[in-house]
Scaffold this motif. Structure first.
Motif, short mmCIF file in Angstrom:
data_model
loop_
_atom_site.label_atom_id
_atom_site.label_comp_id
_atom_site.label_asym_id
_atom_site.label_seq_id
_atom_site.Cartn_x
_atom_site.Cartn_y
_atom_site.Cartn_z
N TYR A 1 9.48 -1.60 3.26
CA TYR A 1 8.78 -0.33 3.25
C TYR A 1 9.62 0.69 2.50
N LEU A 2 8.97 1.74 2.03
CA LEU A 2 9.65 2.79 1.26
C LEU A 2 9.01 4.12 1.61
N VAL A 3 9.84 5.14 1.82
CA VAL A 3 9.35 6.50 2.01
C VAL A 3 10.12 7.41 1.07
N GLU A 4 9.49 8.52 0.76
CA GLU A 4 10.17 9.52 -0.05
C GLU A 4 10.13 10.84 0.68
N GLY A 5 11.10 11.66 0.37
CA GLY A 5 11.20 12.97 1.01
C GLY A 5 12.32 13.76 0.37
N ILE B 1 14.45 12.30 -2.63
CA ILE B 1 15.10 10.99 -2.48
C ILE B 1 14.07 9.97 -2.00
N ILE B 2 14.49 8.70 -2.05
CA ILE B 2 13.69 7.65 -1.41
C ILE B 2 14.59 6.91 -0.42
N LEU B 3 13.97 6.43 0.64
CA LEU B 3 14.61 5.54 1.60
C LEU B 3 13.88 4.21 1.48
N VAL B 4 14.63 3.14 1.26
CA VAL B 4 14.04 1.83 1.07
C VAL B 4 14.52 0.89 2.17
N ALA B 5 13.59 0.34 2.91
CA ALA B 5 13.91 -0.69 3.88
C ALA B 5 13.62 -2.03 3.20
N THR B 6 14.64 -2.89 3.13
CA THR B 6 14.44 -4.21 2.54
C THR B 6 14.61 -5.26 3.62
N ASP C 1 0.82 -1.21 0.00
CA ASP C 1 0.00 0.00 0.00
C ASP C 1 0.86 1.27 0.00
N ILE C 2 1.95 1.21 -0.78
CA ILE C 2 2.85 2.36 -0.94
C ILE C 2 2.61 2.92 -2.32
N ASN C 3 2.24 4.18 -2.39
CA ASN C 3 1.94 4.84 -3.65
C ASN C 3 2.90 6.01 -3.85
N PRO C 4 4.09 5.73 -4.42
CA PRO C 4 5.06 6.82 -4.61
C PRO C 4 4.51 7.92 -5.51
N THR C 5 4.96 9.14 -5.26
CA THR C 5 4.53 10.27 -6.07
C THR C 5 5.31 10.32 -7.38
N PHE C 6 4.90 11.18 -8.23
CA PHE C 6 5.56 11.44 -9.51
C PHE C 6 7.04 11.76 -9.29
#
Length: 183
Positions: free
Chosen positions: A44-48, A57-62, A18-23
């Motif tokens: 999980y992934l977040v952008e900021g 950037i994005i931060l990706v937890a794998t 349920d992660i919807n990255p922006t443009f």
């Protein structure tokens, strides 16, 4: 697996989470097939925004590591990855609408702002969960093997991210490390 199908697989993983990255994250997302190893899964992934450069950037937890990805048109690609065992703290701070995340890794502080409040909290919880797991109990979350790194290096060269000379230099370092580990 082709790069295109790997990208589709990554997009499916994000959708299931349920992660919807922006443009604005599209450049970094397109780089993930080259950065992630074949069996690595996104948790999980977040952008900021990087607080220092203000780049998106994005931060990706794998299931193996935490990855910072910054893809800028003029500046190329910057990828930093951190083993969960090397992260000493992760925290978030919320504002009126957005949040910031600070990650302490050895002597390095990674600071991201402009993250959604809910996403920042969830991301920190996921990372803390992996930080608390002993590596001997979860061997799959240890640092990527030399063979994983060689595979990733080959993909980066194939896609023109690394020159032949850069590839050769990095390959030599990794092969020396592999040979040293065998001794």
């Amino acid at each position: 697996m082709s790069e295109r199908s790997r990208l589709d697989e990554i997009k499916d993983q994000l959708e299931k989470l349920d992660i919807n990255p922006t443009f604005f994250a599209r450049k970094e997302i397109r780089e993930l097939p080259e950065i992630l190893s074949a069996e690595e899964k996104i948790v999980y992934l977040v952008e900021g925004r990087n607080k220092i450069t203000t780049h998106h950037i994005i931060l990706v937890a794998t299931d193996r590591r935490l990855i910072f990805v910054d893809k800028e048109f003029m500046y190329g690609l910057k990828v930093e990855d951190f083993s969960y065992s090397k992260i000493s703290s992760i925290q978030y701070e919320t504002g009126i609408m957005l949040a910031s995340i600070d990650i302490q890794v050895s002597d390095n502080l990674v600071e991201i702002d402009g993250v959604g409040k809910y996403e920042a909290e969830l991301f920190c919880e996921k990372v803390r969960d992996f930080m608390s797991r002993p590596e001997e109990y979860f061997p799959e979350i240890s640092e990527p093997t030399v063979l994983d790194q060689l595979e990733q290096l080959g993909r980066l060269k194939e896609n023109g991210v690394l020159s032949e000379q850069e590839f050769s230099e990095q390959k030599k370092v990794l092969l020396e490390k592999l040979n040293k580990d065998k001794i």
